[in-house]
Design a protein around this motif. Structure first.
Motif, mmCIF file in Angstrom:
data_model
loop_
_atom_site.group_PDB
_atom_site.id
_atom_site.type_symbol
_atom_site.label_atom_id
_atom_site.label_comp_id
_atom_site.label_asym_id
_atom_site.label_seq_id
_atom_site.Cartn_x
_atom_site.Cartn_y
_atom_site.Cartn_z
ATOM 1 N N UNK A 1 0.825 -1.198 0.000
ATOM 2 C CA UNK A 1 0.000 0.000 0.000
ATOM 3 C C UNK A 1 0.866 1.258 0.000
ATOM 4 N N UNK A 2 0.536 2.188 -0.883
ATOM 5 C CA UNK A 2 1.137 3.516 -0.873
ATOM 6 C C UNK A 2 0.041 4.470 -0.399
ATOM 7 N N UNK A 3 -0.058 4.599 0.917
ATOM 8 C CA UNK A 3 -1.102 5.451 1.483
ATOM 9 C C UNK A 3 -0.777 6.912 1.271
ATOM 10 N N UNK A 4 -1.716 7.666 0.743
ATOM 11 C CA UNK A 4 -1.483 9.079 0.476
ATOM 12 C C UNK A 4 -1.666 9.902 1.743
ATOM 13 N N UNK A 5 -0.711 10.768 1.988
ATOM 14 C CA UNK A 5 -0.842 11.735 3.079
ATOM 15 C C UNK A 5 -1.538 13.000 2.588
ATOM 16 N N UNK A 6 -1.359 13.295 1.308
ATOM 17 C CA UNK A 6 -2.005 14.464 0.715
ATOM 18 C C UNK A 6 -2.381 14.141 -0.718
ATOM 19 N N UNK A 7 -3.502 14.684 -1.162
ATOM 20 C CA UNK A 7 -3.916 14.608 -2.560
ATOM 21 C C UNK A 7 -4.461 15.985 -2.915
ATOM 22 N N UNK A 8 -3.744 16.713 -3.751
ATOM 23 C CA UNK A 8 -4.138 18.071 -4.116
ATOM 24 C C UNK A 8 -4.538 18.099 -5.589
ATOM 25 N N UNK A 9 -5.692 18.670 -5.855
ATOM 26 C CA UNK A 9 -6.233 18.717 -7.208
ATOM 27 C C UNK A 9 -6.553 20.166 -7.593
ATOM 28 N N UNK A 10 -6.088 20.609 -8.759
ATOM 29 C CA UNK A 10 -6.257 22.021 -9.137
ATOM 30 C C UNK A 10 -7.574 22.316 -9.855
ATOM 31 N N UNK A 11 -8.678 21.829 -9.305
ATOM 32 C CA UNK A 11 -9.991 22.162 -9.845
ATOM 33 C C UNK A 11 -11.008 22.147 -8.709
ATOM 34 N N UNK A 12 -12.145 22.798 -8.907
ATOM 35 C CA UNK A 12 -13.159 22.839 -7.841
ATOM 36 C C UNK A 12 -13.730 21.455 -7.584
ATOM 37 N N UNK A 13 -14.306 21.278 -6.411
ATOM 38 C CA UNK A 13 -14.917 19.998 -6.052
ATOM 39 C C UNK A 13 -16.074 19.694 -6.994
ATOM 40 N N UNK A 14 -16.066 18.518 -7.670
ATOM 41 C CA UNK A 14 -17.167 18.134 -8.551
ATOM 42 C C UNK A 14 -18.300 17.506 -7.741
ATOM 43 N N UNK B 1 -9.284 20.392 -2.925
ATOM 44 C CA UNK B 1 -9.666 20.927 -4.229
ATOM 45 C C UNK B 1 -9.238 22.389 -4.351
ATOM 46 N N UNK B 2 -9.124 22.839 -5.599
ATOM 47 C CA UNK B 2 -8.725 24.218 -5.848
ATOM 48 C C UNK B 2 -7.279 24.488 -5.502
ATOM 49 N N UNK B 3 -6.450 23.438 -5.500
ATOM 50 C CA UNK B 3 -5.028 23.596 -5.178
ATOM 51 C C UNK B 3 -4.290 24.250 -6.339
ATOM 52 N N UNK B 4 -3.043 24.643 -6.088
ATOM 53 C CA UNK B 4 -2.269 25.308 -7.136
ATOM 54 C C UNK B 4 -1.650 24.321 -8.118
ATOM 55 N N UNK B 5 -1.711 23.004 -7.795
ATOM 56 C CA UNK B 5 -1.143 22.002 -8.695
ATOM 57 C C UNK B 5 -1.711 20.637 -8.330
ATOM 58 N N UNK B 6 -1.507 19.654 -9.235
ATOM 59 C CA UNK B 6 -1.904 18.276 -8.945
ATOM 60 C C UNK B 6 -0.713 17.588 -8.297
ATOM 61 N N UNK B 7 -0.902 17.093 -7.081
ATOM 62 C CA UNK B 7 0.213 16.462 -6.370
ATOM 63 C C UNK B 7 -0.295 15.354 -5.458
ATOM 64 N N UNK B 8 0.510 14.291 -5.372
ATOM 65 C CA UNK B 8 0.245 13.178 -4.462
ATOM 66 C C UNK B 8 1.441 13.069 -3.531
ATOM 67 N N UNK B 9 1.199 13.040 -2.222
ATOM 68 C CA UNK B 9 2.283 12.946 -1.252
ATOM 69 C C UNK B 9 2.087 11.713 -0.376
ATOM 70 N N UNK B 10 3.204 11.062 -0.052
ATOM 71 C CA UNK B 10 3.172 9.861 0.777
ATOM 72 C C UNK B 10 4.426 9.824 1.639
ATOM 73 N N UNK B 11 4.505 8.863 2.546
ATOM 74 C CA UNK B 11 5.651 8.775 3.458
ATOM 75 C C UNK B 11 6.949 8.611 2.677
ATOM 76 N N UNK B 12 7.921 9.413 3.033
ATOM 77 C CA UNK B 12 9.206 9.404 2.328
ATOM 78 C C UNK B 12 9.894 8.042 2.397
#
Length: 337
Positions: free
Chosen positions: A153-166, A182-193
């Motif tokens: 499992x690659x559990x996400x700590x953050x999921x940022x999406x650059x569009x409004x909530x659908x 939602x509405x973030x400045x970029x699309x990014x997925x973050x997980x434990x280093x």
């Protein structure tokens, strides 16, 4: 994309892509057995969504459906092959980032690590993607590929999406395991280093099967290895392409005793035998829907000693004989087993 949303939502957006590209959407829906206007989840199967996605790939000649600079068919296959021959997940993600710089049409991908988190950023600003279909596909691809390569499992700590909530915003958590910002400045997925050091456990044979299951695996699978049953399922899936691993083989790969593995699965309400049955059932349903093999050929491919044994098993799984299911699956609409 994929199962971050209900199948009906995905179909509606795929249809809009087809319309924008000037395709005969009605014919596409008929070929995939999807009833025009299907909206509810139970009206559409994931196999049908996968088939519609494949049709759009072929007709547009583009793995992002013509929603940006052209991405020729076979590009992602080439990228994934470059990511398999590295020692760890960090190396695999860096291969993806390198490919995004050199291959035409692939949105730029950047891998970074800050503090305790690793982040994969995908630049989707160059896409003409009002329904965020291609952007979701890319996010799902990266997340699932990371989990598949590491077999965990690659559990996400953050999921940022650059569009409004659908309207279907709540469904993202069901598949990514994390409600997005939602509405973030970029699309990014973050997980434990620490996961960057996870070894890549896949080989060329595994990759061939993985590529052959696209895009269904992105639609049907959440994050790999979120339970013991998920990890067992990943190992047993190899049996669909060759020899079925036995309980001792599975437990050895998970570095536990066979008895302890049985106890862990029992605590999750399942067993190796039940997981194998589920895999066989899903493969049988998919094979009958595709209609490319006779029942006898399908039974042989799935490892049954004779077609009659397969027919008995299929009736036990679904309550219907294979012939009835195949006949219904060819009609517009959905046959629900």
């Amino acid at each position: 994309m994929s199962s971050s949303t209900q199948p009906g939502d995905v179909v509606r957006r795929l249809v809009r892509v087809g319309e924008r590209q000037g395709l005969d959407v009605g014919s596409l829906l008929r070929r995939t057995g999807i009833r025009p206007g299907a909206a509810r989840c139970e009206d559409v199967t994931l196999a049908q969504v996968a088939e519609l996605t494949q049709e759009l790939w072929i007709l547009t000649g583009d793995e992002l459906f013509g929603l940006g600079a052209p991405v020729p068919l076979g590009t992602f296959r080439l990228v994934l092959r470059s990511a398999i021959h590295v020692p760890d997940l960090e190396g695999a993600l860096l291969r993806l980032a390198e490919a995004s710089v050199t291959l035409p049409g692939v949105p730029p991908l950047r891998v970074s690590a800050v503090g305790a988190l690793a982040e994969v950023e995908i630049d989707v600003s160059g896409l003409d993607d009002p329904d965020h279909l291609a952007a979701e596909l890319l996010a799902a691809l990266v997340h699932r590929l990371a989990g598949w390569l590491a077999g965990r499992r690659v559990g996400l700590r953050e999921l940022r999406l650059p569009w409004p909530a659908p309207p279907y915003a709540a469904d993202y958590e069901a598949v990514f395991g994390r409600h997005p910002v939602f509405g973030a400045d970029r699309l990014a997925l973050a997980f434990d280093r620490d996961l960057l050091r996870a070894p890549v456990i896949r080989n060329e044979e595994d990759l061939a099967g993985y590529l052959g299951d696209q895009p269904y695996v992105w639609l049907a699978t959440r994050d790999y290895g979120s339970s013991v049953a998920d990890r067992v399922r990943t190992i047993l899936e190899r049996g669909l392409r060759g020899r079925w691993p036995g309980p001792d083989d599975v437990s050895a790969q998970l570095n536990v005793s066979t008895q302890h593995l049985r106890r862990l699965l029992r605590a999750e309400g399942t067993s190796i035998g039940r997981i194998k049955e589920e895999l066989l059932r899903d493969a049988a349903l998919d094979g009958l829907r595709r209609g490319e093999e006779s029942v006898e050929e399908l039974a042989r491919r799935l490892g049954f000693s004779e077609a009659s044994a397969f027919r008995r098993a299929f009736r036990r799984w679904t309550g219907h004989p294979p012939g009835t299911f195949r006949a219904q699956a060819r009609r517009p609409g959905t046959f629900r087993a």
